[in-house]
Motif scaffolding. Structure first.
Motif, mmCIF file in Angstrom:
data_model
loop_
_atom_site.group_PDB
_atom_site.id
_atom_site.type_symbol
_atom_site.label_atom_id
_atom_site.label_comp_id
_atom_site.label_asym_id
_atom_site.label_seq_id
_atom_site.Cartn_x
_atom_site.Cartn_y
_atom_site.Cartn_z
ATOM 1 N N ILE A 122 24.500 -79.331 -26.231
ATOM 2 C CA ILE A 122 25.385 -79.249 -27.396
ATOM 3 C C ILE A 122 26.814 -78.932 -26.960
ATOM 4 O O ILE A 122 27.759 -79.508 -27.468
ATOM 5 N N GLY A 123 26.983 -78.036 -26.013
ATOM 6 C CA GLY A 123 28.312 -77.709 -25.505
ATOM 7 C C GLY A 123 29.061 -76.739 -26.405
ATOM 8 O O GLY A 123 28.606 -76.392 -27.489
ATOM 9 N N ALA A 126 27.837 -82.712 -27.538
ATOM 10 C CA ALA A 126 27.055 -83.509 -28.480
ATOM 11 C C ALA A 126 27.934 -84.545 -29.174
ATOM 12 O O ALA A 126 27.521 -85.702 -29.361
ATOM 13 N N LYS A 127 29.139 -84.168 -29.521
ATOM 14 C CA LYS A 127 30.064 -85.109 -30.166
ATOM 15 C C LYS A 127 30.405 -86.251 -29.214
ATOM 16 O O LYS A 127 30.459 -87.413 -29.622
ATOM 17 N N SER A 128 30.617 -85.937 -27.948
ATOM 18 C CA SER A 128 30.908 -86.970 -26.961
ATOM 19 C C SER A 128 29.725 -87.910 -26.777
ATOM 20 O O SER A 128 29.907 -89.130 -26.656
ATOM 21 N N LEU A 129 28.516 -87.351 -26.751
ATOM 22 C CA LEU A 129 27.313 -88.190 -26.657
ATOM 23 C C LEU A 129 27.228 -89.148 -27.841
ATOM 24 O O LEU A 129 26.933 -90.336 -27.672
ATOM 25 N N ARG A 130 27.484 -88.622 -29.028
ATOM 26 C CA ARG A 130 27.435 -89.468 -30.231
ATOM 27 C C ARG A 130 28.491 -90.575 -30.171
ATOM 28 O O ARG A 130 28.231 -91.711 -30.574
ATOM 29 N N THR A 131 29.672 -90.258 -29.657
ATOM 30 C CA THR A 131 30.737 -91.258 -29.534
ATOM 31 C C THR A 131 30.339 -92.368 -28.565
ATOM 32 O O THR A 131 30.532 -93.554 -28.857
ATOM 33 N N ASP A 147 19.976 -86.856 -33.242
ATOM 34 C CA ASP A 147 19.588 -85.503 -33.629
ATOM 35 C C ASP A 147 19.113 -84.762 -32.393
ATOM 36 O O ASP A 147 18.361 -85.310 -31.578
ATOM 37 N N ILE A 148 19.533 -83.509 -32.261
ATOM 38 C CA ILE A 148 19.130 -82.672 -31.121
ATOM 39 C C ILE A 148 18.399 -81.473 -31.689
ATOM 40 O O ILE A 148 18.944 -80.728 -32.505
#
Length: 78
Positions: free
Chosen positions: A45-46, A52-57, A73-74
Motif C-alpha cells: 500500500i505504501g 497502491a495508487k501507482s500500481l493502479r495507474t 483490490d488489496i
C-alpha cells in the motif's frame, strides 16, 4: 496483467513471501484481488497509499492499451 502484478508485488515484498492474485474477467472489465499477509500490507500500500495508487495507474495504462477497464483490490489474508 496478472503476471505483471505478481511480478511487481513479488519484488516489493520479497520472493519468499506468500501472496495470491485472483483475476475475474466480466466482458471488458477486469477485477484483480490481491491477498497478503498483514506484515506485507504496508509495503504494497505504501505511505498514504502512494504505492497502491501507482500500481493502479500502471494497471490502468495496460488495460487501456487492451481496451479494458481494471479494478484492483488489496486485502489482508484472514
Amino acid at each position: 496483467m496478472v503476471d505483471f502484478l505478481r511480478y511487481i508485488i513479488g519484488e516489493l515484498i520479497g520472493p519468499d513471501k506468500d501472496f495470491s492474485v485472483d483475476e475475474e474477467v466480466i466482458g471488458e472489465n477486469v477485477h484483480l484481488t490481491v491477498l497478503l499477509n498483514s506484515e506485507d500490507m504496508g509495503r504494497v500500500i505504501g505511505r498514504q497509499g502512494r504505492t497502491a495508487k501507482s500500481l493502479r495507474t500502471l494497471l490502468k495504462a495496460i488495460a487501456t492499451k487492451n481496451n479494458k477497464t481494471v479494478r484492483l483490490d488489496i486485502h489482508e489474508r484472514q
